[in-house]
Design a protein around this motif. Structure first.
Motif, short mmCIF file in Angstrom:
data_model
loop_
_atom_site.label_atom_id
_atom_site.label_comp_id
_atom_site.label_asym_id
_atom_site.label_seq_id
_atom_site.Cartn_x
_atom_site.Cartn_y
_atom_site.Cartn_z
N GLU A 214 0.83 -1.20 0.00
CA GLU A 214 0.00 0.00 0.00
C GLU A 214 0.86 1.25 0.00
OE1 GLU A 214 -3.09 -1.46 3.12
OE2 GLU A 214 -3.60 0.59 2.52
N ILE A 215 0.67 2.07 -1.02
CA ILE A 215 1.41 3.32 -1.14
C ILE A 215 0.41 4.45 -0.92
CG2 ILE A 215 2.82 4.73 -2.70
CD1 ILE A 215 3.24 2.03 -4.30
N ASP A 216 0.63 5.25 0.12
CA ASP A 216 -0.35 6.29 0.45
C ASP A 216 0.25 7.68 0.41
OD1 ASP A 216 -2.74 4.77 1.11
OD2 ASP A 216 -1.51 3.93 2.74
N ASN A 217 -0.22 8.49 -0.51
CA ASN A 217 0.16 9.91 -0.59
C ASN A 217 1.67 10.13 -0.50
OD1 ASN A 217 -2.55 11.07 -0.66
ND2 ASN A 217 -2.70 10.15 1.37
N VAL A 218 2.40 9.31 -1.23
CA VAL A 218 3.86 9.41 -1.16
C VAL A 218 4.38 10.55 -2.03
CG1 VAL A 218 5.97 8.27 -1.93
CG2 VAL A 218 4.37 7.06 -0.44
N CYS A 219 5.27 11.35 -1.44
CA CYS A 219 5.96 12.41 -2.17
C CYS A 219 7.45 12.14 -2.11
CB CYS A 219 5.69 13.78 -1.55
SG CYS A 219 3.96 14.22 -1.49
N ALA A 220 8.17 12.58 -3.15
CA ALA A 220 9.63 12.48 -3.15
C ALA A 220 10.17 13.57 -4.04
CB ALA A 220 10.08 11.11 -3.65
N SER A 221 11.38 14.01 -3.72
CA SER A 221 11.98 15.02 -4.59
C SER A 221 13.49 14.85 -4.66
CB SER A 221 11.63 16.43 -4.11
OG SER A 221 11.55 16.48 -2.72
N PRO B 107 4.93 8.85 -19.56
CA PRO B 107 6.03 9.42 -20.33
C PRO B 107 7.33 9.45 -19.52
CG PRO B 107 4.48 11.13 -19.67
CD PRO B 107 3.86 9.83 -19.31
N SER B 108 8.42 9.64 -20.25
CA SER B 108 9.73 9.73 -19.63
C SER B 108 9.75 10.89 -18.63
CB SER B 108 10.76 9.95 -20.73
OG SER B 108 12.03 10.03 -20.16
N GLY B 109 10.32 10.64 -17.47
CA GLY B 109 10.43 11.69 -16.46
C GLY B 109 9.20 11.82 -15.58
N SER B 110 8.23 10.93 -15.74
CA SER B 110 7.01 11.07 -14.96
C SER B 110 7.16 10.53 -13.54
CB SER B 110 5.85 10.37 -15.66
OG SER B 110 6.15 9.02 -15.90
N GLY B 111 8.28 9.86 -13.25
CA GLY B 111 8.54 9.42 -11.87
C GLY B 111 8.36 7.94 -11.62
N LYS B 112 8.29 7.14 -12.68
CA LYS B 112 8.07 5.70 -12.51
C LYS B 112 9.25 5.03 -11.80
CE LYS B 112 7.81 5.16 -16.97
NZ LYS B 112 8.11 6.50 -17.49
N SER B 113 10.44 5.31 -12.28
CA SER B 113 11.62 4.72 -11.65
C SER B 113 11.75 5.19 -10.21
CB SER B 113 12.90 5.12 -12.39
OG SER B 113 12.86 4.65 -13.70
N THR B 114 11.48 6.47 -10.01
CA THR B 114 11.60 7.02 -8.66
C THR B 114 10.66 6.30 -7.70
OG1 THR B 114 12.17 9.14 -9.65
CG2 THR B 114 11.58 9.14 -7.31
N LEU C 171 15.88 3.22 -1.91
CA LEU C 171 17.09 3.81 -2.48
C LEU C 171 16.95 5.33 -2.59
CD1 LEU C 171 18.09 1.31 -5.34
CD2 LEU C 171 19.29 1.74 -3.19
N THR C 172 15.71 5.80 -2.64
CA THR C 172 15.44 7.23 -2.68
C THR C 172 14.47 7.53 -1.53
OG1 THR C 172 15.72 7.35 -5.08
CG2 THR C 172 14.43 9.10 -4.07
#
Ligand SMILES: Nc1ncnc2c1ncn2[C@@H]1O[C@H](COP(=O)(O)OP(=O)(O)OP(=O)(O)O)[C@@H](O)[C@H]1O
Ligand SMILES: [Mg+2]
Lengths: 245, 226
Positions: free
Chosen positions: A5-12, A37-44, A52-53
């Protein structure tokens, strides 16, 4: 209770907000794909999941328990259940294939070497790499390395498996062998989160598909919805563009 | 000249002189190998320390950087005298050889730590991440993944440094350590011809550094193959 469960997760990254209030879940054994699209944050998002982040807000629960990413023990436990396969395989260059697959079970999980090697050979057979057990990564093609990377991830018996564009660095004829390998895993009860640009594959194996854009999940639904009657214009644009390729 | 050499040679190569030169050679080699060996260990520690990111180790990292930047910028001769003037009053009776060896340690730690650091940094970050997600701790990541992949970057410049340092230890003669160069000077002062005296010393330096270079080349080849 959802398995993940991923809830309201933010990262920068510094000032750049990369994930904004991402909420997504996966039931046990589900295959959830992330497209966008590329850069949309999938890997992050995948990197945040495995620690890792760092996440800057929100929470992640695995098996109903909240993961505390600042706690080393907690993180260790999480990584005992979760594995990730990267686009660039990242096999240990100084170890042969067998050692790549057995090192974590033997050195980290302290399993007897013989048991770990038997299991590793089974896994290598499953991904079709049993013949290359003694080879070093730089002697293998990209597709072969990627299949070893999958075997290495499986060697720790993960309940959750993350795939980040595992076929993007491969020649078209190598893509199929890797996708076949992943497909063969989908009925083993492992919860999977897959980032992929292989739309036909995503459509076939996913139980649900999440569309990401600019750090947000803008639409989630079964593959039929996402690919045939998307609710969001952005999804329709993206899907039609990528399918017409 | 050859005539003079021919008559002098049997006198020069007597057992007494040979032992004398042998001991000097031992001191040159000892200062270099002990000094650089210890320097390698501390250099490795500093390089690893500088890779850490935790806040707790920040003061230590700062000290390490200051140390490296300082000692890489002062001449070896100056370090020799600093060590002499610090150690003599603290531990009277320390041999000059010991003092010179400590000076070599101080300098080689600084240089070797930089060589090792660039070796560690040559390993892609993704390799470390792959280890991290498999629950390797920092030490395991270092010993099983990073170091094995960085030897081939570290070894060539590290051995070049050691081989170069064999020559630089001649500065310890300024302190009075009877190493090869000083031994040559002493023999010439005893009346032997400089060609014979220093010629022999020259051959000795070569005999020390050439095998080391060959050994390094061999190691490099082996590591590249695996
Ligand atoms: N290490 C980093 N430092 C700074 N910014 C980063 C870093 N990694 C990614 N970003 C930025 O974060 C944003 C999201 O990147 P991310 O890799 O998650 O996207 P993605 O959806 O996986 O894209 P792609 O399909 O190209 O892999 C991008 O704008 C990217 O430039
Ligand atoms: Mg990506």
């Amino acid at each position: 209770m959802q398995h993940l469960e991923i809830d309201n997760v933010c990262a920068s990254y510094g000032k750049l907000e990369v994930l904004r209030d991402v909420t997504l879940s996966a039931d046990k054994g589900e295959v959830v794909s992330l497209i966008g699209p590329s850069g949309s944050g999938k890997s992050t998002l995948l990197r945040v999941l495995i620690g890792l982040t760092p996440l800057t807000a929100g929470s992640i629960h695995v098996g109903g328990e909240r993961v505390d990413y600042s706690n080393r023990k907690n993180l260790k436990k999480l990584r005992g259940h979760m594995a990730i396969v990267f686009q660039q395989y990242n096999l240990f260059q100084n170890m042969n294939v067998l050692r790549n697959v057995t090192i974590a079970p033997v050195k980290i999980k302290k399993q007897p070497r013989a048991d770990a090697e038997n299991k590793a050979r089974e896994l290598l057979e499953k991904v079709g790499m049993q013949e290359k057990a003694e080879a070093y990564p730089d002697e293998l093609s990209g597709g072969q390395q990627q299949r070893v990377a999958i075997a290495r991830a499986l060697a720790t018996n993960p309940e959750i498996l993350l795939f980040d564009e595992v076929t993007s660095a491969l020649d078209p004829e190598r893509v199929k062998e890797v996708l076949d390998t992943i497909r063969s895993l989908t009925d083993e009860g492992i919860t999977m989160m897959i980032v992929s640009h292989e739309m036909a594959f995503v459509r076939e194996v996913s139980t649900r598909v999440a569309m990401m854009d600019e750090g947000r999940i803008i639409e989630v639904g079964p593959p039929a919805q996402i690919f045939e009657e998307p609710q969001q214009d952005r999804t329709r644009d993206f899907v039609s563009k990528i399918l017409s390729h | 000249m050859f005539e003079r050499l021919a008559t002098e040679a049997p006198l020069f190569f007597n057992i007494h002189n040979l032992v004398f030169i042998g001991q000097a050679m031992g001191r040159t080699l000892g200062m270099t190998l002990i000094g650089c060996g210890v320097g390698f260990v501390f250099g490795l520690l500093i390089a690893v320390l500088r890779q850490t990111t935790g806040r707790l180790l920040l003061p230590l990292r700062f000290v390490a950087i200051a140390y490296v930047e300082f000692f890489r910028r002062i001449p070896f001769l100056v370090i020799l005298f600093i060590v002499l003037f610090v150690i003599e009053p603290l531990m009277p009776g320390t041999s000059l050889f010991g003092i010179a060896t400590v000076a070599v340690c101080l300098l080689s730690t600084a240089f070797l730590s930089e060589i090792i650091r660039s070796g560690l940094e040559s390993v892609p970050r993704a390799q470390v991440e792959a280890a991290t997600i498999l629950n390797f701790n920092t030490l395991q990541t270092l010993t099983m993944v990073v170091l094995p992949q960085s030897w081939r970057v570290i070894l060539p410049p590290a051995t070049a440094f050691v081989v170069m340092f064999i020559k630089d230890t001649s500065l310890a003669s300024q302190l009075g350590v009877i190493e090869l160069t000083f031994a040559g000077k002493i023999l010439v002062n005893r009346g032997f011809s400089p060609v014979l005296g220093f010629g022999t010393i020259l051959v000795c330096y070569f005999a020390l550094s050439y095998p080391l270079s060959r050994f390094a080349a061999y190691l490099e080849k082996r590591l590249a193959a695996s």
